[in-house]
Structure formats: C-alpha cells, structure tokens
Write a protein that holds these residues in place. Structure first.
Motif, mmCIF file in Angstrom:
data_model
loop_
_atom_site.group_PDB
_atom_site.id
_atom_site.type_symbol
_atom_site.label_atom_id
_atom_site.label_comp_id
_atom_site.label_asym_id
_atom_site.label_seq_id
_atom_site.Cartn_x
_atom_site.Cartn_y
_atom_site.Cartn_z
ATOM 1 N N GLN A 42 0.846 -1.193 0.000
ATOM 2 C CA GLN A 42 0.000 0.000 0.000
ATOM 3 C C GLN A 42 0.882 1.244 0.000
ATOM 4 O OE1 GLN A 42 -2.522 -1.040 3.504
ATOM 5 N NE2 GLN A 42 -4.190 -0.691 2.053
ATOM 6 N N ILE A 43 0.520 2.209 -0.830
ATOM 7 C CA ILE A 43 1.281 3.450 -0.951
ATOM 8 C C ILE A 43 0.488 4.583 -0.296
ATOM 9 C CG2 ILE A 43 2.313 5.098 -2.559
ATOM 10 C CD1 ILE A 43 3.667 2.378 -2.659
ATOM 11 N N PHE A 44 1.173 5.354 0.546
ATOM 12 C CA PHE A 44 0.549 6.497 1.215
ATOM 13 C C PHE A 44 1.299 7.754 0.795
ATOM 14 C CE2 PHE A 44 -0.241 2.734 3.687
ATOM 15 C CZ PHE A 44 -1.589 2.824 3.973
ATOM 16 N N THR A 45 0.554 8.708 0.232
ATOM 17 C CA THR A 45 1.199 9.920 -0.289
ATOM 18 C C THR A 45 0.794 11.189 0.447
ATOM 19 O OG1 THR A 45 -0.536 10.188 -1.952
ATOM 20 C CG2 THR A 45 1.426 8.963 -2.620
ATOM 21 N N THR A 46 -0.452 11.270 0.916
ATOM 22 C CA THR A 46 -0.919 12.526 1.518
ATOM 23 C C THR A 46 -1.309 12.393 2.985
ATOM 24 O OG1 THR A 46 -3.182 12.124 0.764
ATOM 25 C CG2 THR A 46 -1.738 13.429 -0.680
ATOM 26 N N GLN A 47 -1.468 11.187 3.472
ATOM 27 C CA GLN A 47 -1.797 11.014 4.898
ATOM 28 C C GLN A 47 -1.176 9.738 5.419
ATOM 29 O OE1 GLN A 47 -6.111 10.874 4.440
ATOM 30 N NE2 GLN A 47 -6.094 8.814 5.278
ATOM 31 N N GLN A 48 -0.994 9.704 6.724
ATOM 32 C CA GLN A 48 -0.444 8.530 7.392
ATOM 33 C C GLN A 48 -1.501 7.431 7.448
ATOM 34 O OE1 GLN A 48 2.775 8.285 8.728
ATOM 35 N NE2 GLN A 48 3.108 10.210 7.659
ATOM 36 N N PRO A 49 -1.075 6.171 7.471
ATOM 37 C CA PRO A 49 -2.045 5.073 7.612
ATOM 38 C C PRO A 49 -2.783 5.166 8.943
ATOM 39 C CG PRO A 49 0.141 4.259 7.034
ATOM 40 C CD PRO A 49 0.283 5.704 7.338
ATOM 41 N N GLU A 50 -4.043 4.777 8.937
ATOM 42 C CA GLU A 50 -4.833 4.789 10.175
ATOM 43 C C GLU A 50 -4.541 3.556 11.024
ATOM 44 O OE1 GLU A 50 -8.949 5.390 9.252
ATOM 45 O OE2 GLU A 50 -8.547 7.246 8.174
ATOM 46 N N ARG A 51 -4.107 2.506 10.408
ATOM 47 C CA ARG A 51 -3.808 1.244 11.070
ATOM 48 C C ARG A 51 -2.457 1.341 11.794
ATOM 49 N NH1 ARG A 51 -3.841 -4.148 7.323
ATOM 50 N NH2 ARG A 51 -3.193 -5.536 8.973
ATOM 51 N N PRO A 52 -2.325 0.742 12.981
ATOM 52 C CA PRO A 52 -1.042 0.792 13.698
ATOM 53 C C PRO A 52 0.072 0.082 12.918
ATOM 54 C CG PRO A 52 -2.807 0.106 15.174
ATOM 55 C CD PRO A 52 -3.371 0.099 13.784
ATOM 56 N N TYR A 53 1.260 0.686 12.914
ATOM 57 C CA TYR A 53 2.384 0.150 12.150
ATOM 58 C C TYR A 53 3.702 0.492 12.822
ATOM 59 C CZ TYR A 53 2.859 4.946 10.446
ATOM 60 O OH TYR A 53 3.016 6.301 10.366
ATOM 61 N N VAL A 54 4.763 -0.147 12.343
ATOM 62 C CA VAL A 54 6.122 0.145 12.780
ATOM 63 C C VAL A 54 6.926 0.541 11.543
ATOM 64 C CG1 VAL A 54 8.236 -0.828 13.789
ATOM 65 C CG2 VAL A 54 6.007 -1.485 14.712
#
Length: 140
Positions: A42-54
C-alpha cells in the motif's frame, strides 16, 4: 569474448541496473517480514495510515547517471524493493532528485549541461499484529 560480453549486457539489463536502490533498516519489525507481490504494497502519499504500524526502514530509488529510466520506472522499482523487503506499506516522504552536471568550464568559458536524475524516498512500514493491544494498554 563476444559471448562473455553479451552475457554481461544481458545480466545488466535483467537486474534493472538503471535505478539505484538503497535500503536502511531503522527499527525491528513486529513480526517476520516476507517478500510478496509489489501490488500488495500500500502506498501512502498525503496522509499517514490509520492502522497501527512500525517504521522498519528507509528506501531510496534514484536513476543512475547513465540511465534512461522514466520517473514511473524509478517509482516502480521503489515499490518492488518494498515488496522484496516485506513491507506492508510505503509512506512516501518526497522526491529524491539530484542534478548531474556534464562538461567542463573555466573562468573563460566552457561547455556544461545539466540533467535531473529522478528519485523517490519512502518509509517501509509493517502492520502491527494486533492494533488493539496498544490502545488497551492505557486502560489497564
């Protein structure tokens, strides 16, 4: 000799050597990372993912000076490297362009030209296995 040269040229073409890739690990992943399809990153360009990540690493892709790769090819190689490393997502941080100056010059004149080498930089992210565990820690 011609056969050896032909094999070297074929190997260079197959390895995608027109784009330089760099990966720098940053944090330990929450689980084992395994290579998967580039389409699944998944590519995110304008906002951070809503799902928790490291955030587990930084990836840079940039045209080599002799490359005729397009900007789209450089971006595709970035995504392929993310998939190869096992990233679930890639948060784009922006372009990583550089300028190459060709020629020579002096105080009396000269002949120089410039070329922009396209590049991108992103953060490799891995989803946490259980996103609810962090939010429930504060209520214990």
């Amino acid at each position: 000799m011609n056969r050896t040269r032909s094999l070297l040229l074929l190997a260079a073409a197959l390895c995608g050597c027109g784009t330089r890739i760099a990966y720098i690990p940053t944090n330990a992943p929450p689980r084992a990372m395994q290579a998967h399809s580039p389409d699944s990153v998944q590519i995110f360009t304008t906002q951070q993912p809503e799902r928790p990540y490291v955030e587990v690493g930084l990836i840079e892709a940039q045209q080599e000076s002799h490359s005729v790769d397009t900007e789209e090819t450089v971006f595709t190689r970035l995504r392929e490297e993310a998939a190869h490393r096992g990233c679930d997502g890639l948060v784009l941080l922006g372009s990583n362009d550089s300028v190459q100056i060709i020629g020579s010059g002096s105080q009396f004149g000269g002949n120089t030209s410039g070329r922009t080498l396209k590049g991108y930089r992103g953060t490799c992210i891995v989803w946490k296995e259980d996103g609810k565990s962090e939010s429930s820690n504060g209520s214990n």
